[in-house]
Design a protein around this motif. Structure first.
Motif, PDB file in Angstrom:
ATOM      1  N   LYS A 105      12.296  -3.443  11.240  1.00 17.75           N
ATOM      2  CA  LYS A 105      12.226  -3.659   9.800  1.00 17.75           C
ATOM      3  C   LYS A 105      12.422  -5.142   9.507  1.00 17.75           C
ATOM      4  N   THR A 131      14.184  -7.710   7.259  1.00 18.00           N
ATOM      5  CA  THR A 131      15.287  -7.853   6.317  1.00 18.00           C
ATOM      6  C   THR A 131      15.573  -9.333   6.118  1.00 18.00           C
ATOM      7  N   GLU A 142       9.058  -2.178   5.897  1.00 18.59           N
ATOM      8  CA  GLU A 142       9.988  -2.258   4.774  1.00 18.59           C
ATOM      9  C   GLU A 142      11.272  -1.496   5.110  1.00 18.59           C
ATOM     10  N   GLU A 143      12.395  -2.051   4.663  1.00 22.51           N
ATOM     11  CA  GLU A 143      13.679  -1.392   4.919  1.00 22.51           C
ATOM     12  C   GLU A 143      13.696   0.045   4.400  1.00 22.51           C
ATOM     13  N   ASN A 200       5.943  -4.133   5.647  1.00 25.08           N
ATOM     14  CA  ASN A 200       6.403  -5.245   4.812  1.00 25.08           C
ATOM     15  C   ASN A 200       5.514  -6.462   4.997  1.00 25.08           C
ATOM     16  N   LYS A 201       5.259  -6.817   6.280  1.00 26.20           N
ATOM     17  CA  LYS A 201       4.435  -7.999   6.533  1.00 26.20           C
ATOM     18  C   LYS A 201       3.829  -7.933   7.926  1.00 26.20           C
ATOM     19  N   ILE A 245       1.943 -10.718   3.504  1.00 26.08           N
ATOM     20  CA  ILE A 245       3.096 -10.058   2.897  1.00 26.08           C
ATOM     21  C   ILE A 245       2.568  -9.006   1.924  1.00 26.08           C
ATOM     22  N   LYS A 269       4.324  -6.352  -0.035  1.00 20.93           N
ATOM     23  CA  LYS A 269       5.051  -5.898  -1.230  1.00 20.93           C
ATOM     24  C   LYS A 269       4.586  -4.506  -1.643  1.00 20.93           C
ATOM     25  N   GLN A 270       4.965  -3.533  -0.836  1.00 17.05           N
ATOM     26  CA  GLN A 270       4.481  -2.172  -1.032  1.00 17.05           C
ATOM     27  C   GLN A 270       4.972  -1.560  -2.351  1.00 17.05           C
ATOM     28  N   GLY A 287       8.639  -2.375  -2.102  1.00 17.63           N
ATOM     29  CA  GLY A 287       8.488  -3.774  -1.692  1.00 17.63           C
ATOM     30  C   GLY A 287       9.745  -4.544  -2.020  1.00 17.63           C
ATOM     31  N   GLY A 288      10.459  -5.009  -0.996  1.00 15.10           N
ATOM     32  CA  GLY A 288      11.805  -5.510  -1.178  1.00 15.10           C
ATOM     33  C   GLY A 288      11.902  -6.834  -1.909  1.00 15.10           C
ATOM     34  N   ARG A 345      11.841  -7.213  -6.500  1.00 14.95           N
ATOM     35  CA  ARG A 345      11.360  -5.971  -5.912  1.00 14.95           C
ATOM     36  C   ARG A 345      10.097  -5.511  -6.649  1.00 14.95           C
TER      37      ARG A 345
END
Length: 308
Positions: free
Chosen positions: A53, A55, A79-80, A98-99, A142, A144-145, A149-150, A254
């Motif tokens: 993940k 972070t 993603e976390e 995430n990326k 990147i 950003k789901q 998306g965090g 987020r």
């Protein structure tokens, strides 16, 4: 090649620490990178993935071998909130990444064409005058789901791509519409002039990653107190380029929407002897893939006082 940037754009970058260049990528280039990004995610094998993940917290930053050895590869970071406690995905694979990083600009022909084989990029670099002989050292998509998306907290890029003196410069391309709801970038204008690089992200001797402090906590507190202004959120259209000074503070919230926010970004730094890049840095060149030069010949239009 004629000048690409106008003087007022260069002045704006030097004043604010970032610059938006609308429509830098054509619709064909933008759609091509977006389609290729989704194809890469669709095709990577989940069964052999270590479920790494991505972070960003100081106490829990990613640092396993999958991450540390990704500088000359194309790898996928989750993603976390996409991974459950049992280590299994809570979302479909295409909505969990995430990326993608960190050698798209070297290994994938479409990303390489936009990055290292792009005459507009070279013209912009020459006009900006931030580097003499820059090298590209990393690239990422990147995602950003939607909904997960965090948040990416306040930071500057030179912390993670440290040189002495600092010389990082980011090229950030919106591949989709970026809004206040799906995690558009926000900047603290002018902070590159007043916010020191307080720490650097390194490979720890015992393994993994961590942060090494560069100034005392008291010095950092005083510097923080001197910061002025408010963050400005910068919405972007697909194809827009955001130039990001390595010392400017920026962040993104987020993604609370139902839409992804795909962006492609790559970074360059000054090459030795004007800036030193050492073995402490988490990202390291390899014999088979040294950092690639961006310009065909050194740039004579240097305006970066740190490198003069």
């Amino acid at each position: 090649m004629p000048d690409y940037l106008k003087q007022e754009q260069i002045d704006q970058f030097n004043q604010n620490g970032y610059l938006i260049v609308p429509g830098f990528l054509t619709a064909e280039e933008t759609n091509g990178l977006l389609t290729r990004s989704k194809q890469l995610i669709e095709e990577f094998p989940l069964e052999t993935h270590p479920m790494t993940k991505f972070t960003t917290g100081d106490d829990n930053h990613v640092g396993d071998n999958y991450f540390l050895n990704s500088g000359d590869k194309i790898r996928f970071f989750l993603e976390e909130d996409a991974v459950g406690k049992d280590g299994k995905l809570l979302k479909p694979k295409t909505k969990a990444v995430n990326k993608i990083g960190h050698a798209l600009h070297e290994l994938d022909p479409q990303f390489r064409k936009v990055t290292l084989e792009n005459e507009r990029v070279k013209a912009l670099v020459r006009d900006l005058g931030f580097h003499v002989d820059p090298v590209a050292l990393q690239s990422m998509v990147i995602c950003k789901q939607p909904e997960i998306g965090g948040e990416v907290g306040e930071h500057n890029d030179s912390t993670f791509l440290y040189t002495n003196p600092p010389s990082a410069l980011g090229f950030w391309f919106a591949l989709e519409k970026c809004t206040p709801h799906n995690g558009a970038l926000s900047f603290l204008p002018g902070s590159h002039l007043t916010a020191p690089i307080t720490k650097r992200f390194i490979r720890l001797p015992e393994g993994g990653t961590g942060f090494e402090r560069l100034i005392s906590e008291e010095e950092e507190r005083k510097a923080t107190e001197n910061l002025k202004g408010k963050y400005i959120l910068e919405a972007c259209e697909p194809g827009d380029l955001v130039l990001i000074h390595g010392s400017v503070l920026h962040k993104s919230e987020r993604n609370t929407s139902q839409n992804t926010r795909f962006a492609y970004t790559f970074h360059m730094i000054e090459s030795p002897p004007r800036a030193a890049y050492d073995a402490k840095n988490w990202l390291q060149p390899t014999p088979s893939m040294p950092f690639s030069r961006v310009l065909d010949e050194p740039n004579l239009k240097l305006i970066n006082p740190a490198l003069a």
